[in-house]
Design a protein around this motif. Sequence first.
Motif, PDB file in Angstrom:
ATOM      1  N   LEU A 167       0.835  -1.207   0.000  1.00 52.13           N
ATOM      2  CA  LEU A 167       0.000   0.000   0.000  1.00 52.13           C
ATOM      3  C   LEU A 167       0.868   1.254   0.000  1.00 52.13           C
ATOM      4  N   ALA A 168       1.951   1.215   0.792  1.00 49.01           N
ATOM      5  CA  ALA A 168       2.867   2.365   0.829  1.00 49.01           C
ATOM      6  C   ALA A 168       3.517   2.579  -0.537  1.00 49.01           C
ATOM      7  N   GLY A 169       3.981   1.487  -1.156  1.00 47.46           N
ATOM      8  CA  GLY A 169       4.609   1.592  -2.475  1.00 47.46           C
ATOM      9  C   GLY A 169       3.648   2.112  -3.532  1.00 47.46           C
ATOM     10  N   GLN A 170       2.418   1.602  -3.516  1.00 43.02           N
ATOM     11  CA  GLN A 170       1.415   2.077  -4.481  1.00 43.02           C
ATOM     12  C   GLN A 170       1.111   3.551  -4.249  1.00 43.02           C
ATOM     13  N   SER A 171       0.940   3.937  -2.980  1.00 39.85           N
ATOM     14  CA  SER A 171       0.656   5.342  -2.668  1.00 39.85           C
ATOM     15  C   SER A 171       1.794   6.243  -3.117  1.00 39.85           C
ATOM     16  N   ALA A 172       3.028   5.739  -3.010  1.00 39.90           N
ATOM     17  CA  ALA A 172       4.199   6.534  -3.395  1.00 39.90           C
ATOM     18  C   ALA A 172       4.186   6.904  -4.872  1.00 39.90           C
ATOM     19  N   VAL A 173       3.573   6.065  -5.706  1.00 38.45           N
ATOM     20  CA  VAL A 173       3.510   6.370  -7.142  1.00 38.45           C
ATOM     21  C   VAL A 173       2.122   6.895  -7.539  1.00 38.45           C
ATOM     22  N   GLY A 174       1.338   7.291  -6.534  1.00 38.29           N
ATOM     23  CA  GLY A 174       0.072   7.967  -6.811  1.00 38.29           C
ATOM     24  C   GLY A 174      -1.156   7.079  -6.851  1.00 38.29           C
ATOM     25  N   VAL A 175      -1.032   5.790  -6.540  1.00 36.92           N
ATOM     26  CA  VAL A 175      -2.195   4.901  -6.522  1.00 36.92           C
ATOM     27  C   VAL A 175      -2.719   4.871  -5.091  1.00 36.92           C
ATOM     28  N   ARG A 176      -3.717   5.697  -4.818  1.00 38.66           N
ATOM     29  CA  ARG A 176      -4.269   5.767  -3.471  1.00 38.66           C
ATOM     30  C   ARG A 176      -5.240   4.619  -3.241  1.00 38.66           C
ATOM     31  N   PRO A 177      -5.262   4.057  -2.017  1.00 34.36           N
ATOM     32  CA  PRO A 177      -6.173   2.937  -1.749  1.00 34.36           C
ATOM     33  C   PRO A 177      -7.633   3.368  -1.781  1.00 34.36           C
ATOM     34  N   ASP A 178      -8.484   2.495  -2.290  1.00 35.58           N
ATOM     35  CA  ASP A 178      -9.934   2.704  -2.272  1.00 35.58           C
ATOM     36  C   ASP A 178     -10.404   2.260  -0.893  1.00 35.58           C
ATOM     37  N   VAL A 179     -10.490   3.203   0.036  1.00 38.88           N
ATOM     38  CA  VAL A 179     -10.745   2.887   1.438  1.00 38.88           C
ATOM     39  C   VAL A 179     -12.071   2.160   1.612  1.00 38.88           C
ATOM     40  N   ALA A 180     -13.108   2.600   0.911  1.00 32.26           N
ATOM     41  CA  ALA A 180     -14.431   1.974   1.074  1.00 32.26           C
ATOM     42  C   ALA A 180     -14.379   0.491   0.718  1.00 32.26           C
ATOM     43  N   ARG A 181     -13.748   0.166  -0.385  1.00 32.35           N
ATOM     44  CA  ARG A 181     -13.676  -1.234  -0.812  1.00 32.35           C
ATOM     45  C   ARG A 181     -12.746  -2.052   0.071  1.00 32.35           C
ATOM     46  N   LEU A 182     -11.564  -1.506   0.316  1.00 35.41           N
ATOM     47  CA  LEU A 182     -10.575  -2.279   1.065  1.00 35.41           C
ATOM     48  C   LEU A 182     -10.949  -2.445   2.534  1.00 35.41           C
ATOM     49  N   SER A 183     -11.647  -1.463   3.101  1.00 38.65           N
ATOM     50  CA  SER A 183     -12.015  -1.588   4.514  1.00 38.65           C
ATOM     51  C   SER A 183     -13.217  -2.502   4.707  1.00 38.65           C
ATOM     52  N   SER A 184     -13.887  -2.874   3.629  1.00 39.70           N
ATOM     53  CA  SER A 184     -14.977  -3.837   3.770  1.00 39.70           C
ATOM     54  C   SER A 184     -14.518  -5.191   3.227  1.00 39.70           C
ATOM     55  N   ASP A 185     -14.570  -5.382   1.911  1.00 43.04           N
ATOM     56  CA  ASP A 185     -14.226  -6.690   1.343  1.00 43.04           C
ATOM     57  C   ASP A 185     -12.744  -7.028   1.473  1.00 43.04           C
ATOM     58  N   GLY A 186     -11.872  -6.033   1.405  1.00 42.91           N
ATOM     59  CA  GLY A 186     -10.442  -6.309   1.547  1.00 42.91           C
ATOM     60  C   GLY A 186     -10.121  -6.887   2.913  1.00 42.91           C
ATOM     61  N   ILE A 187     -10.610  -6.240   3.957  1.00 40.10           N
ATOM     62  CA  ILE A 187     -10.345  -6.727   5.312  1.00 40.10           C
ATOM     63  C   ILE A 187     -11.120  -8.018   5.571  1.00 40.10           C
ATOM     64  N   ARG A 188     -12.320  -8.133   5.014  1.00 43.89           N
ATOM     65  CA  ARG A 188     -13.099  -9.369   5.162  1.00 43.89           C
ATOM     66  C   ARG A 188     -12.334 -10.559   4.550  1.00 43.89           C
ATOM     67  N   LEU A 189     -11.698 -10.317   3.406  1.00 39.81           N
ATOM     68  CA  LEU A 189     -10.886 -11.365   2.772  1.00 39.81           C
ATOM     69  C   LEU A 189      -9.766 -11.804   3.705  1.00 39.81           C
ATOM     70  N   LEU A 190      -9.101 -10.836   4.338  1.00 39.15           N
ATOM     71  CA  LEU A 190      -8.010 -11.176   5.252  1.00 39.15           C
ATOM     72  C   LEU A 190      -8.517 -12.003   6.429  1.00 39.15           C
ATOM     73  N   LEU A 191      -9.693 -11.679   6.915  1.00 40.38           N
ATOM     74  CA  LEU A 191     -10.213 -12.381   8.084  1.00 40.38           C
ATOM     75  C   LEU A 191     -10.826 -13.743   7.747  1.00 40.38           C
ATOM     76  N   HIS A 192     -11.398 -13.887   6.543  1.00 34.50           N
ATOM     77  CA  HIS A 192     -12.138 -15.113   6.230  1.00 34.50           C
ATOM     78  C   HIS A 192     -11.556 -15.933   5.081  1.00 34.50           C
ATOM     79  N   GLY A 193     -10.674 -15.367   4.273  1.00 32.77           N
ATOM     80  CA  GLY A 193     -10.083 -16.090   3.160  1.00 32.77           C
ATOM     81  C   GLY A 193     -10.995 -16.129   1.943  1.00 32.77           C
ATOM     82  N   LEU A 194     -10.458 -16.657   0.839  1.00 32.97           N
ATOM     83  CA  LEU A 194     -11.207 -16.731  -0.419  1.00 32.97           C
ATOM     84  C   LEU A 194     -12.132 -17.944  -0.486  1.00 32.97           C
ATOM     85  N   LEU A 195     -11.765 -19.018   0.171  1.00 34.53           N
ATOM     86  CA  LEU A 195     -12.548 -20.247   0.038  1.00 34.53           C
ATOM     87  C   LEU A 195     -13.905 -20.082   0.727  1.00 34.53           C
ATOM     88  N   PRO A 196     -14.960 -20.655   0.137  1.00 39.64           N
ATOM     89  CA  PRO A 196     -16.265 -20.557   0.786  1.00 39.64           C
ATOM     90  C   PRO A 196     -16.241 -21.283   2.128  1.00 39.64           C
TER      91      PRO A 196
END
Length: 197
Positions: A167-196
Motif C-alpha cells: 500500500l505504501a509503495g502504491q501510494s508513493a507512485v500515486g495509486v491511493r487505496p480505495d478505502v471503502a472497498r478495502l475496509s470492507s471486502d479487503g479486510i473481510r478477505l483477510l479475516l475469512h479467506g477466499l474459500l467458501p
Amino acid sequence: MTRHLSESERRSQILRAARAVFIEKGYLAARVEDVAARANLSKGAVYFYFESKRSIFDALVEEEHALTIRFLDEAQADKRPAAEKLMELGTKYLDYFAGLKSPPRFFLLMSEMAIRDEELRTRVNAIHNRFVHGIASVIEQGTKEGTFGEYDPMAVGQMLKAIIDGLAGQSAVGVRPDVARLSSDGIRLLLHGLLPR
C-alpha cells in the motif's frame, strides 16, 4: 526577518525541507546546502540541529516509521478482542495512506538506500521485524480467543506487513487505496479467506 521557532519546530522545518530535497535529487546528489536553501536557512543553522546529511536522513527514517509503529503499539496495548483490534489497525493504515497530502515517496527512497547501505538495511530490517512480531502477537491473541484459526502467527504477520508495504509503495507512485472497498471486502478477505465457508 525569520520568525523565532522552538527547537522542535525548527527541526521539523529542516526535516520537511530535507524530505523534499532527498526525494527530488536522491540522497547521494543532495547536499546540506540544498536542504538549507529549501528551508530558507543558512547551512550553519542546519548543522546546528543536525551534524551531517546522514543524521538528517536517519531522523527521516525514524519519522517515517514513528506513526505506523504507534498504530501497532496502540493495538498491542488495547484490551479488546484481537479481531476488533486487527480491523481497526487495517482501517487506520488505509486511512493513513489515503489521507496523505503527498505520496509517501520517502518510503521508496529509504528502501532503495537500504539496498546499498548495510547499516540502514539493518535498521530497516529491525523496524520490519518489530512490526511483524507486533502483528503476530495480535494474531496469537486471536487464536487463544478462538476467533482466528490455527495459523503460524509470524507467517501471518509477514504477509500483513507485505500488504502494508505494498500500500505504501502504491501510494508513493500515486495509486491511493480505495478505502471503502478495502475496509470492507479487503479486510473481510483477510479475516475469512477466499474459500467458501
